[in-house]
Design a protein around this motif. Structure first.
Motif, PDB file in Angstrom:
ATOM      1  N   LEU A 148     -41.334  11.076 -59.382  1.00 39.66           N
ATOM      2  CA  LEU A 148     -40.132  10.996 -58.427  1.00 39.66           C
ATOM      3  C   LEU A 148     -38.655  11.006 -59.389  1.00 39.66           C
ATOM      4  CD1 LEU A 148     -38.791  10.058 -55.547  1.00 39.66           C
ATOM      5  CD2 LEU A 148     -39.411   7.785 -56.274  1.00 39.66           C
ATOM      6  N   MET A 149     -38.649  10.108 -60.412  1.00 36.52           N
ATOM      7  CA  MET A 149     -37.709   9.867 -61.029  1.00 36.52           C
ATOM      8  C   MET A 149     -36.922  11.496 -61.798  1.00 36.52           C
ATOM      9  SD  MET A 149     -37.112   8.184 -64.799  1.00 36.52           S
ATOM     10  CE  MET A 149     -35.776   9.066 -65.735  1.00 36.52           C
ATOM     11  N   MET A 196     -35.614  13.826 -58.559  1.00 35.12           N
ATOM     12  CA  MET A 196     -34.357  13.438 -58.162  1.00 35.12           C
ATOM     13  C   MET A 196     -33.066  13.616 -59.172  1.00 35.12           C
ATOM     14  SD  MET A 196     -35.171   9.686 -56.195  1.00 35.12           S
ATOM     15  CE  MET A 196     -33.238   9.244 -55.890  1.00 35.12           C
ATOM     16  N   ASN A 236     -32.948  17.627 -59.737  1.00 30.54           N
ATOM     17  CA  ASN A 236     -32.139  18.165 -58.366  1.00 30.54           C
ATOM     18  C   ASN A 236     -30.888  18.240 -58.184  1.00 30.54           C
ATOM     19  OD1 ASN A 236     -34.576  19.365 -57.406  1.00 30.54           O
ATOM     20  ND2 ASN A 236     -34.483  18.583 -55.551  1.00 30.54           N
ATOM     21  N   LEU A 268     -30.330  15.750 -53.876  1.00 32.91           N
ATOM     22  CA  LEU A 268     -30.673  14.613 -54.237  1.00 32.91           C
ATOM     23  C   LEU A 268     -31.970  13.998 -53.305  1.00 32.91           C
ATOM     24  CD1 LEU A 268     -30.702  12.114 -56.096  1.00 32.91           C
ATOM     25  CD2 LEU A 268     -28.886  11.135 -54.946  1.00 32.91           C
ATOM     26  N   LEU A 269     -31.385  14.005 -51.805  1.00 31.84           N
ATOM     27  CA  LEU A 269     -32.172  13.603 -50.824  1.00 31.84           C
ATOM     28  C   LEU A 269     -33.722  14.587 -50.832  1.00 31.84           C
ATOM     29  CD1 LEU A 269     -32.788  11.886 -48.270  1.00 31.84           C
ATOM     30  CD2 LEU A 269     -31.732  13.637 -47.133  1.00 31.84           C
ATOM     31  N   GLY A 327     -34.893  15.895 -53.591  1.00 35.98           N
ATOM     32  CA  GLY A 327     -35.662  15.392 -54.639  1.00 35.98           C
ATOM     33  C   GLY A 327     -36.386  14.052 -54.356  1.00 35.98           C
ATOM     34  N   ALA A 328     -35.785  13.220 -53.661  1.00 35.03           N
ATOM     35  CA  ALA A 328     -36.504  11.938 -53.263  1.00 35.03           C
ATOM     36  C   ALA A 328     -37.571  12.111 -52.337  1.00 35.03           C
ATOM     37  CB  ALA A 328     -35.301  11.126 -52.773  1.00 35.03           C
ATOM     38  N   MET A 329     -37.371  13.025 -51.374  1.00 43.26           N
ATOM     39  CA  MET A 329     -38.442  13.113 -50.362  1.00 43.26           C
ATOM     40  C   MET A 329     -39.688  13.734 -50.802  1.00 43.26           C
ATOM     41  SD  MET A 329     -37.738  11.281 -47.841  1.00 43.26           S
ATOM     42  CE  MET A 329     -36.883  10.061 -49.087  1.00 43.26           C
ATOM     43  N   GLY A 384     -40.638  14.071 -54.102  1.00 46.36           N
ATOM     44  CA  GLY A 384     -41.102  13.235 -54.919  1.00 46.36           C
ATOM     45  C   GLY A 384     -41.785  11.870 -54.418  1.00 46.36           C
ATOM     46  N   LEU A 385     -41.143  11.306 -53.177  1.00 47.60           N
ATOM     47  CA  LEU A 385     -42.035  10.408 -52.349  1.00 47.60           C
ATOM     48  C   LEU A 385     -43.273  10.750 -51.664  1.00 47.60           C
ATOM     49  CD1 LEU A 385     -41.987   7.635 -51.466  1.00 47.60           C
ATOM     50  CD2 LEU A 385     -40.376   8.201 -49.628  1.00 47.60           C
TER      51      LEU A 385
END
Length: 239
Positions: free
Chosen positions: A48-49, A52, A55, A130-131, A133-135, A137-138
């Motif tokens: 996840l890190m 984010m 990206n 960034l969003l 990558g976060a989603m 990764g989550l």
């Protein structure tokens, strides 16, 4: 091509285009380290890190990198964030880092990360990148933890064992033992159990998608029922 809304990006990362269940990417670490929840959570947080960070960085430099060096530049960015994640794990969760071993450096070759950098981050502004990558990764993290929980519960009869490796000594009490005198099922701890568990998760997702699609079709084909009543006014003369 119309840009995706934030809601679309969230749905894609968590469900519609989940990197593990739909794109079926990153299976090597997914199947190798998900024998327990703590292993899956450790690798998932590192991924996840990296997603984010890479990206965001790729989106920031997207207009300054020529086409000829685009992919090498992306790989260098991803490798830099993987190195940061590796050093952080060595500093704060060294025992877990030793357990995960080679699969932390191998995040560099994770197709899901390079794929998002090339397919999305290099074509969008930093915020959506960034969003995304976060989603993504989550979504990958949730599949890792779910599969790790399934394999740990069926294979060892425990949940959240050895969480102190990630959260410190206080987390040693988090372990849950639902069954007394549980006979360990070695099959689920070994690689064949990982394949079977992932197959069950993919099948479950497909079944849910099919059910929702049929439900939407039923609602769409259902003719709207309109009912009206005519009011009749009765007038009369009273003599």
């Amino acid at each position: 091509m119309a840009s995706k809304t934030s809601a679309d990006i969230i749905r894609d990362g968590l469900w519609n285009n989940n990197p593990a269940l739909v794109q079926v990417l990153g299976l090597c670490p997914l199947l190798a380290v998900t024998s327990t929840v703590v292993n899956a959570l450790g690798l998932g947080l590192a991924t996840l890190m990296v997603l984010m960070g890479s990206n965001l960085a790729v989106s920031l430099i997207r207009n300054f990198v020529s086409e000829s060096v685009r992919l090498p530049a992306f790989v260098m960015i991803i490798a830099s964030f993987v190195t940061c994640a590796e050093l952080l794990m060595q500093a704060f969760t060294y025992e877990l880092y030793q357990i995960l071993g080679i699969f932390i450096p191998l995040i560099v070759t994770n197709c899901a990360i390079l794929g998002r950098a090339d397919a999305f981050a290099s074509k969008n502004a930093p915020g959506p990148a960034l969003l995304d990558g976060a989603m993504m990764g989550l979504g990958f993290l949730l599949v890792l933890v779910t599969l790790g929980g399934l394999r740990e519960l069926v294979g060892q009869g425990t949940l959240f064992a050895d969480m102190q490796l990630l959260f410190g000594p206080a987390a040693a009490r988090w372990v849950i033992r639902p069954f007394e005198h549980y006979p360990d099922m070695l099959f689920m701890v070994l690689p064949p159990g990982a394949f079977m568990g992932l197959g069950l998760l993919i099948a479950l997702k497909n079944a849910i998608d099919t059910h929702l699609q049929e439900k939407r079709k039923a609602v769409a084909t259902q003719e709207p029922v309109t009912s009206g009543s005519k009011r009749v006014r009765v007038t009369g003369h009273v003599s």
